[in-house]
Design an enzyme around this catalytic site. Structure first.
Site, PDB file in Angstrom:
ATOM      1  N   ILE A   1       0.834  -1.208   0.000  1.00 56.65           N
ATOM      2  CA  ILE A   1       0.000   0.000   0.000  1.00 56.65           C
ATOM      3  C   ILE A   1       0.865   1.254   0.000  1.00 56.65           C
ATOM      4  O   ILE A   1       0.633   2.191  -0.761  1.00 56.65           O
ATOM      5  CB  ILE A   1      -0.972  -0.008   1.205  1.00 56.65           C
ATOM      6  CG1 ILE A   1      -1.915  -1.204   1.096  1.00 56.65           C
ATOM      7  CG2 ILE A   1      -1.771   1.300   1.268  1.00 56.65           C
ATOM      8  CD1 ILE A   1      -2.860  -1.381   2.257  1.00 56.65           C
TER       9      ILE A   1
ATOM     10  N   ALA B   1       4.242   0.951   7.979  1.00 54.00           N
ATOM     11  CA  ALA B   1       5.204  -0.093   8.353  1.00 54.00           C
ATOM     12  C   ALA B   1       4.655  -0.931   9.499  1.00 54.00           C
ATOM     13  O   ALA B   1       4.980  -0.719  10.670  1.00 54.00           O
ATOM     14  CB  ALA B   1       6.522   0.573   8.738  1.00 54.00           C
TER      15      ALA B   1
ATOM     16  N   ASN C   1       6.323  -4.731  16.490  1.00 53.31           N
ATOM     17  CA  ASN C   1       6.371  -3.918  15.267  1.00 53.31           C
ATOM     18  C   ASN C   1       5.239  -2.891  15.212  1.00 53.31           C
ATOM     19  O   ASN C   1       5.448  -1.713  14.990  1.00 53.31           O
ATOM     20  CB  ASN C   1       6.285  -4.837  14.052  1.00 53.31           C
ATOM     21  CG  ASN C   1       6.748  -4.129  12.791  1.00 53.31           C
ATOM     22  OD1 ASN C   1       7.656  -3.317  12.817  1.00 53.31           O
ATOM     23  ND2 ASN C   1       6.077  -4.415  11.687  1.00 53.31           N
TER      24      ASN C   1
ATOM     25  N   SER D   1      -7.435   0.300  10.181  1.00 52.71           N
ATOM     26  CA  SER D   1      -8.100  -0.825   9.532  1.00 52.71           C
ATOM     27  C   SER D   1      -9.509  -1.022  10.062  1.00 52.71           C
ATOM     28  O   SER D   1      -9.801  -0.707  11.217  1.00 52.71           O
ATOM     29  CB  SER D   1      -7.291  -2.103   9.794  1.00 52.71           C
ATOM     30  OG  SER D   1      -8.034  -3.246   9.449  1.00 52.71           O
TER      31      SER D   1
ATOM     32  N   TYR E   1      -4.305  -8.108  15.746  1.00 51.21           N
ATOM     33  CA  TYR E   1      -3.912  -7.143  14.707  1.00 51.21           C
ATOM     34  C   TYR E   1      -4.807  -5.903  14.813  1.00 51.21           C
ATOM     35  O   TYR E   1      -4.314  -4.774  14.899  1.00 51.21           O
ATOM     36  CB  TYR E   1      -4.046  -7.775  13.317  1.00 51.21           C
ATOM     37  CG  TYR E   1      -4.137  -6.768  12.211  1.00 51.21           C
ATOM     38  CD1 TYR E   1      -5.359  -6.464  11.632  1.00 51.21           C
ATOM     39  CD2 TYR E   1      -3.008  -6.107  11.759  1.00 51.21           C
ATOM     40  CE1 TYR E   1      -5.459  -5.524  10.627  1.00 51.21           C
ATOM     41  CE2 TYR E   1      -3.092  -5.159  10.750  1.00 51.21           C
ATOM     42  CZ  TYR E   1      -4.332  -4.870  10.202  1.00 51.21           C
ATOM     43  OH  TYR E   1      -4.430  -3.919   9.206  1.00 51.21           O
TER      44      TYR E   1
ATOM     45  N   LYS F   1      -4.087  -1.795  15.988  1.00 52.61           N
ATOM     46  CA  LYS F   1      -4.504  -0.602  15.240  1.00 52.61           C
ATOM     47  C   LYS F   1      -5.295   0.350  16.147  1.00 52.61           C
ATOM     48  O   LYS F   1      -5.104   1.559  16.134  1.00 52.61           O
ATOM     49  CB  LYS F   1      -5.360  -1.012  14.037  1.00 52.61           C
ATOM     50  CG  LYS F   1      -4.594  -1.759  12.950  1.00 52.61           C
ATOM     51  CD  LYS F   1      -3.556  -0.875  12.292  1.00 52.61           C
ATOM     52  CE  LYS F   1      -2.833  -1.567  11.150  1.00 52.61           C
ATOM     53  NZ  LYS F   1      -1.826  -0.707  10.501  1.00 52.61           N
TER      54      LYS F   1
ATOM     55  N   ARG G   1     -12.907 -19.723   9.193  1.00 54.15           N
ATOM     56  CA  ARG G   1     -11.749 -19.254   9.953  1.00 54.15           C
ATOM     57  C   ARG G   1     -12.286 -18.561  11.205  1.00 54.15           C
ATOM     58  O   ARG G   1     -13.246 -17.796  11.124  1.00 54.15           O
ATOM     59  CB  ARG G   1     -10.955 -18.273   9.082  1.00 54.15           C
ATOM     60  CG  ARG G   1      -9.637 -17.843   9.599  1.00 54.15           C
ATOM     61  CD  ARG G   1      -8.861 -17.051   8.551  1.00 54.15           C
ATOM     62  NE  ARG G   1      -9.629 -15.899   8.051  1.00 54.15           N
ATOM     63  CZ  ARG G   1      -9.130 -15.015   7.190  1.00 54.15           C
ATOM     64  NH1 ARG G   1      -7.906 -15.165   6.709  1.00 54.15           N
ATOM     65  NH2 ARG G   1      -9.861 -13.983   6.794  1.00 54.15           N
TER      66      ARG G   1
ATOM     67  N   ASP H   1     -14.117 -14.841  11.612  1.00 56.58           N
ATOM     68  CA  ASP H   1     -14.544 -14.249  10.342  1.00 56.58           C
ATOM     69  C   ASP H   1     -16.034 -13.908  10.371  1.00 56.58           C
ATOM     70  O   ASP H   1     -16.867 -14.804  10.551  1.00 56.58           O
ATOM     71  CB  ASP H   1     -14.295 -15.224   9.178  1.00 56.58           C
ATOM     72  CG  ASP H   1     -12.916 -15.040   8.578  1.00 56.58           C
ATOM     73  OD1 ASP H   1     -12.181 -14.165   9.050  1.00 56.58           O
ATOM     74  OD2 ASP H   1     -12.578 -15.775   7.639  1.00 56.58           O
TER      75      ASP H   1
HETATM   76  C1  WQD Z   1     -11.293 -12.024   2.906  1.00 60.60           C
HETATM   77  C2  WQD Z   1     -12.345 -13.118   2.727  1.00 60.60           C
HETATM   78  C3  WQD Z   1     -12.027 -14.958   4.232  1.00 60.60           C
HETATM   79  C4  WQD Z   1      -8.210 -16.214   2.451  1.00 60.60           C
HETATM   80  C5  WQD Z   1      -8.100  -8.863   6.919  1.00 60.60           C
HETATM   81  C6  WQD Z   1      -7.813  -7.948   8.058  1.00 60.60           C
HETATM   82  C7  WQD Z   1      -8.184  -6.538   7.673  1.00 60.60           C
HETATM   83  C8  WQD Z   1      -7.458  -6.165   6.420  1.00 60.60           C
HETATM   84  C9  WQD Z   1      -7.748  -7.155   5.299  1.00 60.60           C
HETATM   85  C10 WQD Z   1      -5.421  -4.923   6.630  1.00 60.60           C
HETATM   86  C11 WQD Z   1     -12.840 -13.677   4.045  1.00 60.60           C
HETATM   87  C12 WQD Z   1     -11.820 -15.411   2.786  1.00 60.60           C
HETATM   88  C13 WQD Z   1      -9.380 -15.532   2.716  1.00 60.60           C
HETATM   89  C14 WQD Z   1      -8.274 -17.561   2.003  1.00 60.60           C
HETATM   90  C15 WQD Z   1     -10.664 -17.465   2.117  1.00 60.60           C
HETATM   91  N1  WQD Z   1      -6.064  -6.093   6.617  1.00 60.60           N
HETATM   92  N2  WQD Z   1     -10.583 -16.150   2.545  1.00 60.60           N
HETATM   93  N3  WQD Z   1      -9.501 -18.133   1.858  1.00 60.60           N
HETATM   94  O1  WQD Z   1     -10.070 -11.263   6.890  1.00 60.60           O
HETATM   95  O2  WQD Z   1     -11.549  -9.687   5.530  1.00 60.60           O
HETATM   96  O3  WQD Z   1      -9.451  -8.817   6.604  1.00 60.60           O
HETATM   97  O4  WQD Z   1      -7.361  -8.439   5.797  1.00 60.60           O
HETATM   98  O5  WQD Z   1      -5.861  -3.835   6.798  1.00 60.60           O
HETATM   99  O6  WQD Z   1      -7.832  -5.664   8.698  1.00 60.60           O
HETATM  100  O7  WQD Z   1      -8.608  -8.324   9.149  1.00 60.60           O
HETATM  101  O8  WQD Z   1      -9.310 -10.348   4.646  1.00 60.60           O
HETATM  102  O9  WQD Z   1      -8.366 -11.375   2.649  1.00 60.60           O
HETATM  103  O10 WQD Z   1      -8.053 -12.556   4.888  1.00 60.60           O
HETATM  104  O11 WQD Z   1     -10.294 -12.535   3.799  1.00 60.60           O
HETATM  105  O12 WQD Z   1     -11.773 -18.019   1.985  1.00 60.60           O
HETATM  106  O13 WQD Z   1      -7.234 -18.248   1.745  1.00 60.60           O
HETATM  107  O14 WQD Z   1     -11.750 -14.216   2.033  1.00 60.60           O
HETATM  108  O15 WQD Z   1     -12.734 -15.940   4.985  1.00 60.60           O
HETATM  109  O16 WQD Z   1     -14.216 -14.016   3.882  1.00 60.60           O
HETATM  110  P1  WQD Z   1     -10.188 -10.113   5.963  1.00 60.60           P
HETATM  111  P2  WQD Z   1      -8.906 -11.726   3.984  1.00 60.60           P
END
Ligand code: WQD
Length: 324
Positions: free
Chosen positions: A12, A73, A91, A116, A140, A144, A281, A284
């Site tokens: 980003i 970072a 970090n 976030s 995480y 934030k 997961r 989620d």
């Molecule tokens: C997205 C969707 C998963 C991987 C996290 C952080 C958030 C931000 C973005 C930084 C969900 C599904 C994912 C996979 C899957 N980070 N998935 N298989 O969890 O919405 O957010 O990352 O700012 O703060 O919390 O993002 O990309 O991990 O998941 O099915 O191998 O994809 O269940 O529905 P998430 P993600």
């Protein structure tokens, strides 16, 4: 303005550096290259290798007087933060406090923080606005939120002005094709799908298909990194022109399911994306979608690249070079 971008060689941060320089700012990238890529570095920027964990590195780079610091970072894998909280505390918290202290020591007046949607935790209502309760469901997100609270204290006590930009799901790649570094060991959906499409991975896991969504898979609000980059420039303008702090969501208000992202990727790339549905997961939510009316009202920000087709096409432009 003279701007230092911590993490400016990352996914980003690099997109924001290009936009800042496009808009005429003088930018120094400060990055330890642990996650950053040489391929992401804007050749027009100054580059200083250094760590947010080393105050001597910060003292050295800040000899060059800056007006504003942008901070990207940090580690961002929600799942990893639950198994290795120490890494995230070190970090995301210590590193950020070092940056804020450096701003105080060197009179850097403005601080823009990549926060976030994870600060909200499980949605109590949708779409999520900035008034939603703050109850992060992973460490995480908790880091934030802790940084946001520190920024408020430092603003009250030391006068710095800050913008906390709560990203939803950052995705896509520079539509001008200037940034081509792949994320190392990605944990997010779209880079994982892309690694399957180009053969870096054999297959992927879909975390649950029994959510209360249209097709049963998780729905998220994907925001293009070029749109995020514009938001950072607008946020800096807001801080300078209004001398007030800013805290806004950055999302589109639309959601896409995991299955729809996989299908769009197969359509765009012509490649099969092999997946296996597994258990959900932990933590989620079914759906996370933003309302970004405040960002639009306060800093005239409207996402224009965040349609699913552009998100996937711009990402494939980078990943297709790595097809095996
Ligand atoms: C997205 C969707 C998963 C991987 C996290 C952080 C958030 C931000 C973005 C930084 C969900 C599904 C994912 C996979 C899957 N980070 N998935 N298989 O969890 O919405 O957010 O990352 O700012 O703060 O919390 O993002 O990309 O991990 O998941 O099915 O191998 O994809 O269940 O529905 P998430 P993600």
């Amino acid at each position: 303005m003279k701007i230092i971008v911590a993490g400016g060689a990352g996914y980003i941060g690099s997109h924001v550096v290009f936009e800042l320089i496009d808009q005429g700012h003088d930018v120094t990238i400060f990055d330890d290259m642990s996650l950053g890529s040489e391929k992401n570095i804007d050749p027009r920027a100054n580059f200083v290798k250094g760590s947010t964990m080393a105050e001597s590195d910060l003292d050295s780079v800040c000899q060059d007087r800056f007006d504003c610091m942008l901070h990207f970072a940090a580690w961002k894998a929600a799942g990893e933060s639950m198994t290795n909280p120490g890494k995230y505390a070190k970090n995301n918290l210590n590193g950020t406090i070092n940056l804020i202290n450096a701003c105080d020591r060197y009179d850097i007046e403005y601080f823009i923080f990549s926060s976030s949607a994870a600060v909200y935790g499980m949605p109590e209502y949708l779409p999520l606005d900035e008034m939603h309760p703050l109850n992060p469901g992973n460490y995480y997100g908790a880091t934030k939120l802790m940084v946001e609270k520190n920024l408020k204290w430092f603003s009250d006590l030391k006068g710095m002005k800050y913008a906390s930009l709560r990203y939803f799901n950052a995705a896509g790649y520079d539509v001008q094709g200037r940034i081509t570094g792949l994320e190392k060991n990605p944990q997010n959906l779209i880079p994982i799908i892309m690694e399957v499409a180009c053969g870096i991975r054999n297959d992927m896991q879909v975390f649950g298909n029994d959510y209360s969504t249209e097709d049963g898979t998780g729905v998220r609000d994907y925001i293009h990194v070029n749109d995020l980059a514009v938001a950072h420039v607008n946020a800096l303008d807001y801080l300078v022109n209004n001398k007030k702090n800013l805290l806004v969501n950055l999302g589109t208000g639309k959601g896409h399911s995991v299955r729809s992202v996989i299908e769009k990727t197969e359509e765009v790339t012509g490649k099969a994306v092999k997946f296996k549905v597994v258990d959900r997961r932990n933590g989620d939510p079914d759906t996370i979608i933003a309302i970004s009316k405040l960002a639009n009202d306060l800093m005239n920000w409207i996402p224009t690249h965040s349609d699913l087709d552009t998100l996937i096409r711009s990402t494939w432009q980078v990943y297709k070079e790595y097809v095996r």
